[in-house]
Enzyme design. Structure first.
Site, PDB file in Angstrom:
ATOM      1  N   GLY A  23       0.816  -1.206   0.000  1.00 50.11           N
ATOM      2  CA  GLY A  23       0.000   0.000   0.000  1.00 50.11           C
ATOM      3  C   GLY A  23       0.848   1.253   0.000  1.00 50.11           C
ATOM      4  N   CYS A 113      -3.601  -9.788  14.131  1.00 51.80           N
ATOM      5  CA  CYS A 113      -2.563  -9.854  13.099  1.00 51.80           C
ATOM      6  C   CYS A 113      -1.320  -9.093  13.546  1.00 51.80           C
ATOM      7  CB  CYS A 113      -3.093  -9.289  11.788  1.00 51.80           C
ATOM      8  SG  CYS A 113      -1.909  -9.364  10.416  1.00 51.80           S
ATOM      9  N   CYS A 210      -9.122  -7.919   5.658  1.00 52.64           N
ATOM     10  CA  CYS A 210      -8.482  -8.040   4.351  1.00 52.64           C
ATOM     11  C   CYS A 210      -8.647  -9.417   3.732  1.00 52.64           C
ATOM     12  CB  CYS A 210      -6.996  -7.715   4.484  1.00 52.64           C
ATOM     13  SG  CYS A 210      -6.096  -8.824   5.591  1.00 52.64           S
TER      14      CYS A 210
END
Length: 400
Positions: A23, A113, A210
């Site tokens: 990103g 995460c 995601c």
């Protein structure tokens, strides 16, 4: 003399591993540090490969993102490595996400995460590569404390602040982490990316969940935990059946839309009961909670948690990532930690995080936080029960 990363030594003698998701934020972080002269190494974690998700806008750490990260690394002239973490990600994040939903919670997979993958495994890899620090593109900052350790603080841009998702970071991890974008706004980051000629300068931001290919998290939960899709009753506070549903996975505390029930006044999801498969609904007044019981509390404030709390610690807490911190007290009661919300909060959902801050705004310090185990209303909310009695259903429906 300290360099821009608050480290001793010249940038060219300092190796920095950058976690590159593909990103604009992490790409700009890598380009910025390279431009400042650091010995930058980019690492991308392949976390999943779900076909449709690879090309979906807003996906993260899949095929297209890995390609974008590699392209950026080539553009700025740094080595780039891709590590296969699919198995670890599935076990630590996806499986726990499904389990949490099946037990009536509303989980935050980004926190898990960060805690289990990015700030544990990737941090270890960075050390093995001889890095002095691991840098990420998160909108959050850290500052050096008098004793040499580091504090986690909110980003300068309150609208982009990601401190909520990093509350589980440990003190040891904080000492090794750096967040170069903490004092920037998103437009400034994109402008910087353009100045570096990065192809991802105008790339869409990634989504929180995601790994959900279709954008429907219930598909993932239903596949891994079929019992979460079993039908059940929608009931009011008195247990009266108002309608039927097709699985508690379709609901979250505070939800109003899609209940499939007509009533004289709006109804909201108040709680989920996985053991009975019941969805309990009621008026908005019944959503107001003022006590929160926590689990898995992480403390990164001064001293130890028990010493800091003492007979009660006044602070500010955020119970959802989109809300501003509110005044509260943290207390230790019978071996557990309880938050008392001074003004109360609506829609406090088990599974979400309750994050501690030392101030309500600005670049406040993050003191830690925990996951919401349960919440209780003021004085059993008698007024809310009275309001519920007035909400006689006009028709019952089925939630699909």
């Amino acid at each position: 003399m300290l360099n821009s990363l608050d480290l001793e030594g010249r940038p060219q003698d300092t190796r920095v591993v950058v976690a590159m998701s593909g990103g604009v934020d992490s790409s700009t972080t890598a380009a910025l540090l390279k431009a400042e002269g650091y010995d930058v190494v980019g690492i991308t974690l392949q976390l999943y490969d779900h076909g449709e998700a690879i090309h979906r806008k807003g996906a993260c750490c899949a095929g297209q993102d890995i390609h974008d990260a590699r392209t950026v690394a080539e553009r700025i002239g740094i080595p780039h490595y891709v590590l296969d973490y699919e198995s670890r990600f599935r076990e630590s994040v996806i499986d726990s996400f499904a389990t949490s939903y099946a037990t009536g919670e509303t989980p935050v997979p980004c926190i898990e995460c960060n805690r289990s993958i990015k700030f544990r495994d990737l941090l270890s890899t960075a050390r093995e590569l001889g890095a002095a620090v691991l840098a990420t593109g998160h909108y959050v900052s850290s500052r050096r404390l008098p004793d040499g350790s580091r504090a986690l603080v909110c980003a300068a841009d309150a609208d982009r602040d990601q401190s909520y998702f990093l509350f589980a970071t440990t003190r040891e991890q904080l000492d090794f982490l750096r967040f170069p974008l903490g004092d920037m706004t998103k437009p400034q980051t994109r402008e910087l990316a353009r100045s570096f000629g990065l192809s991802v300068a105008d790339k869409h931001d990634s989504q929180d969940i995601c790994f959900v290919p279709s954008g429907r998290y219930s598909d993932v939960v239903g596949r891994l935990k079929p019992n979460a899709m079993e039908p059940g009753d929608i009931v009011d506070l008195d247990g009266r059946v108002l309608g039927k549903h097709h699985g508690i996975v379709h609901f979250t505390v505070g939800q109003r839309r899609g209940l499939g029930i007509a009533s004289h006044a709006p109804l909201y999801v108040l709680r989920l009961e996985p053991s009975t498969r019941r969805v309990v609904v009621g008026p908005r007044a019944a959503l107001r909670m003022d006590r929160i019981l926590l689990r898995d509390v992480n403390w990164i404030g001064d001293n130890s948690l028990d010493l800091a709390v003492g007979d009660g610690l006044e602070m500010f807490v955020r119970v959802r990532s989109t809300r501003r911190p509110q005044p509260a007290w943290l207390r230790a009661i019978d071996g557990e930690y309880q938050v008392e919300l001074i003004a109360g909060e609506d829609g406090v959902s088990p599974g979400q995080a309750c994050v501690f801050y030392d101030a309500p705004e600005g670049q406040a310090r993050v003191l830690g936080g925990g996951f919401i185990k349960s919440a209780a209303p003021r004085a059993a909310n008698k007024d809310a029960r009275g309001a519920a009695a007035a909400n006689r259903p006009l028709a019952a429906g089925v939630r699909g």
